[in-house]
Scaffold this active site. Structure first.
Site, PDB file in Angstrom:
ATOM      1  N   ALA A  80      51.343  35.441  51.010  1.00  0.00           N
ATOM      2  CA  ALA A  80      50.246  34.828  51.758  1.00  0.00           C
ATOM      3  C   ALA A  80      49.072  35.783  51.869  1.00  0.00           C
ATOM      4  O   ALA A  80      48.311  35.754  52.830  1.00  0.00           O
ATOM      5  CB  ALA A  80      50.720  34.410  53.153  1.00  0.00           C
ATOM      6  N   GLN A 108      38.767  45.171  47.937  1.00  0.00           N
ATOM      7  CA  GLN A 108      39.906  46.082  47.787  1.00  0.00           C
ATOM      8  C   GLN A 108      39.455  47.535  47.860  1.00  0.00           C
ATOM      9  O   GLN A 108      40.108  48.372  48.497  1.00  0.00           O
ATOM     10  CB  GLN A 108      40.614  45.801  46.461  1.00  0.00           C
ATOM     11  CG  GLN A 108      41.326  44.459  46.435  1.00  0.00           C
ATOM     12  CD  GLN A 108      41.774  44.058  45.043  1.00  0.00           C
ATOM     13  OE1 GLN A 108      41.173  44.444  44.038  1.00  0.00           O
ATOM     14  NE2 GLN A 108      42.840  43.264  44.957  1.00  0.00           N
ATOM     15  N   CYS A 117      46.588  45.322  41.553  1.00  0.00           N
ATOM     16  CA  CYS A 117      47.546  44.879  40.544  1.00  0.00           C
ATOM     17  C   CYS A 117      47.215  45.444  39.166  1.00  0.00           C
ATOM     18  O   CYS A 117      48.092  45.546  38.302  1.00  0.00           O
ATOM     19  CB  CYS A 117      47.591  43.355  40.486  1.00  0.00           C
ATOM     20  SG  CYS A 117      46.017  42.571  40.064  1.00  0.00           S
TER      21      CYS A 117
END
Length: 457
Positions: free
Chosen positions: A197, A123, A54
């Site tokens: 989710a 990540q 993000c």
């Protein structure tokens, strides 16, 4: 790195560009794999790994730095539907050890919006695994990401940088509590809807549960994953089809999906707000690309925060002690020096190998030329003569070998060229080797600096 290409990072982050720009360069796992495959199919690029979160999109490449940067920038501009020149001010392009330093800092949480947050470690690992699956990695990126992940582990085990496990999700929940507190001192009386989710939604649910919130509706396309989160944190599952009804009942909505398009549009939300009859609605959009149309903020009764709005909250509530950051940076620099020594071998080892091969060839030539002079010598005597000749050659080359390994990287190219000329080595020898070890040597630091590339060290 002459002959084999250089390490290059081309990236954009929350430090250099707003979410409106970052979301245009955001990559799903499949999109990252596809981009990396396209890149390594070009003549300029041999290895590629892409990280997209993000707060950043960074692509790590090995190849000709100038042509690789041009190739990648062109493809990213096409993806963002803009000209390459319009992206350059927001992008950074460190090379070699500065590129490695950037990744080490990212994985360690030093470049995160929430300094020390742990999610980036996973990540980065998943991004590397995706590149392995796409078969776009190679000797340099394999070493780079393995070392970076190890550095991240060292930072978290040897420092208190990540103490408290702060995350974007926990900051979002803190913001929700702060905004809701005038009318509702506790979040327990409010209806909260989570959209998505994934990992961020799970962390948000965890942070809400810690505040005593039990009325959590989880809306997601994948019902099993949503049900798992709801069961763990006392919520219920709702489909995206029923989202308008959930929005009508909600007090707070936190959205963090990987949808390429907004899930909540201004027209749809206007209808919802009409049904709410003036009841205020707090929307927190943690997704990149954004899940909620920015124009929704213009509707009466709607308060909308996106991922960039959290930066001011983070700056206001920053709790990381400077000593912890300094200690973490010391770990990063220690690991960078280790990587620099390894990179130094990529230049030195081929010349050293060529030098030894040259010495072996001279020994064999001299022995062959004098084979007729010791017909009466026994096989044992011949073996002794050959061993003696090789020993002389090895001792002669020992000091040049040590000097080549220990030479400062900034001066290595000239020193290697002199060695090749003195010993008559081929000028076409490749100066890149995937088998280089961890011997001494310094790696070049030649970043193409732009905003966000960080200081040279």
């Amino acid at each position: 790195m002459s002959g084999g290409g250089e390490l290059l990072c081309l990236g954009i982050s929350h430090k250099t560009a707003p979410v409106a720009v970052r979301e245009r360069l955001a990559l799903t796992t499949k999109e990252a794999q596809s981009l990396c495959r396209e890149l390594v199919d070009t003549d300029a690029i041999r290895e590629a790994v892409a990280i997209s979160t993000c707060n950043r999109t960074e692509i790590y490449l090995v190849g000709d730095p100038v042509h690789a940067e041009t190739e990648l920038l062109s493809r990213l501009a096409a993806r963002a539907d803009t000209r390459p020149t319009e992206l350059t001010d927001a992008m950074y392009a460190p090379r070699n050890c500065d590129a490695a330093r950037q990744l080490y800092r990212v994985v360690s949480g030093l470049e995160s919006m929430i300094v020390g947050e742990a999610e980036i470690q996973g990540q980065a690992k998943r991004a590397y695994e995706a590149a392995l699956e796409a078969q776009t990695t190679g000797p340099l990126t394999n070493r780079l990401f393995t070392a970076a992940l190890q550095t991240g582990k060292r930072v978290r085990s040897e420092t208190a940088l990540g103490e408290g496990r702060a995350s974007v999700s926990s900051v979002a929940v803190g913001l929700a509590r702060e905004i809701a507190s005038p009318a509702h001192p506790e979040l327990t009386t409010l209806n909260v809807v989570l959209i998505g989710a994934g990992e961020t939604s799970e962390l948000t649910a965890q942070a809400l549960a810690a505040q005593g919130v039990r009325t959590i509706f989880v809306a997601n396309r994948h019902a099993d994953r949503a049900r798992s989160i709801a069961d763990r944190f006392g919520g219920t599952v709702s489909s995206l089809h029923d989202l308008p009804d959930r929005l009508t009942e909600a007090d707070i909505v936190v959205s963090s999906t990987s949808s390429p398009h907004p899930l909540i549009g201004v027209d749809e939300l206007a209808l919802v707000m009409r049904d709410r009859q003036g009841a205020p609605l707090l929307l927190i959009d943690l997704a990149v690309p954004r899940d909620i149309d920015p124009q929704c903020a213009e509707l009466d009764g709607v308060t909308l925060y996106d991922i960039d709005d959290l930066q001011s909250v983070v700056a206001r509530n920053r709790s990381v002690r400077e000593a912890e950051r300094v200690q973490a940076e010391e770990v990063v620099e220690d690991e960078i020096q280790r990587f620099a020594r390894w990179m130094g071998q990529l230049d030195v080892m081929p010349t050293i190998s060529a030098l030894r091969e040259h010495g072996d060839a001279i020994v064999e030539q001299v022995l062959a030329e004098n084979a007729g002079r010791w017909e009466s010598a026994s096989a044992r005597d011949r073996a002794r003569i050959e061993a003696l000749a090789k020993s002389v050659m090895q001792r002669l080359l020992h000091e040049p070998t040590i000097r080549l390994k220990s030479v400062d990287r900034d001066a290595s190219h000239g020193r290697l060229q002199i060695a090749r000329e003195l010993f008559g080595l081929s000028d076409g020898v490749s100066e890149t080797s995937s088998d280089a070890g961890d011997e001494a040597g310094e790696a070049e630091v030649r970043p193409l600096r732009r905003r966000g590339a960080g200081p040279a060290r």
